[in-house]
Enzyme design. Structure first.
Site, mmCIF file in Angstrom:
data_model
loop_
_atom_site.group_PDB
_atom_site.id
_atom_site.type_symbol
_atom_site.label_atom_id
_atom_site.label_comp_id
_atom_site.label_asym_id
_atom_site.label_seq_id
_atom_site.Cartn_x
_atom_site.Cartn_y
_atom_site.Cartn_z
ATOM 1 N N GLU A 160 39.281 26.144 37.557
ATOM 2 C CA GLU A 160 39.656 25.052 36.517
ATOM 3 C C GLU A 160 41.008 24.746 37.083
ATOM 4 O OE1 GLU A 160 37.101 28.214 34.291
ATOM 5 O OE2 GLU A 160 38.744 28.312 35.908
ATOM 6 N N CYS A 181 40.565 30.994 31.298
ATOM 7 C CA CYS A 181 41.240 32.192 31.325
ATOM 8 C C CYS A 181 42.397 31.704 30.495
ATOM 9 C CB CYS A 181 41.600 33.241 32.387
ATOM 10 S SG CYS A 181 42.511 31.988 33.437
ATOM 11 N N CYS A 235 44.512 29.333 32.722
ATOM 12 C CA CYS A 235 43.630 28.038 33.054
ATOM 13 C C CYS A 235 43.557 27.083 31.697
ATOM 14 C CB CYS A 235 42.110 28.130 33.485
ATOM 15 S SG CYS A 235 41.843 28.754 35.246
#
Length: 156
Positions: free
Chosen positions: A97, A125, A128
């Site tokens: 990402e 996550c 990101c």
């Protein structure tokens, strides 16, 4: 007809694969003019964008990295791609990402990715998601079922 391995090699280089239903489109305007063109799906659908993220995930694994891929989309076109490079670049922040956000910012010549959507092979996550928030990404989608994660937030 290309072998699967040959098709993957050509995808990595961003070469037209007409038999696979992909179109080669020049790099976006801005500072990214010298970057390789992004392979665009024929139709600008969520399913097509997610398929491309999963294609990128496969390339990541072939390169010896983690099984993640992401694409950044603006106005129905992929403007950034993210191949996980945590292992291959020895960079703990090189998640797919984050790589996609960096690629889109380079190609568009701006850090403001307002109006963009992010498609990832898994849910972003916290790092990101924070990166997507600061970039101004409007919406995130993830997984084979194309789950809508909504607008990025700084905390979950």
């Amino acid at each position: 007809m290309l072998s699967e391995r040959g098709a993957c090699d050509r995808l990595r280089r961003g070469i037209l694969l007409g038999a696979a239903g992909l179109l080669l489109v020049p790099a976006a305007r801005g500072q990214g003019r010298d970057l390789p063109a992004i392979v665009q799906p024929e139709g600008p659908t969520r399913e097509a964008f997610m398929r491309r993220a999963f294609d990128i995930r496969r390339i990541s694994v072939e390169r010896g990295d983690q099984a993640y891929g992401a694409v950044i989309v603006k106005d129905g076109r992929i403007v950034g791609e993210g191949i996980s490079a945590v292992i291959t670049a020895n960079d703990p922040t090189a998640h797919a990402e984050m790589q996609g956000i960096r690629d889109a910012a380079r190609r568009l010549g701006t850090r403001d990715l307002s109006g963009c959507e992010m498609y990832g092979t898994s849910r972003a996550c916290p790092m990101c998601e924070a990166g997507a928030y600061w970039a101004g990404i409007s919406r995130m989608f993830y997984g084979e079922g194309i789950a809508d994660a909504g607008a990025p937030r700084l905390s979950r």
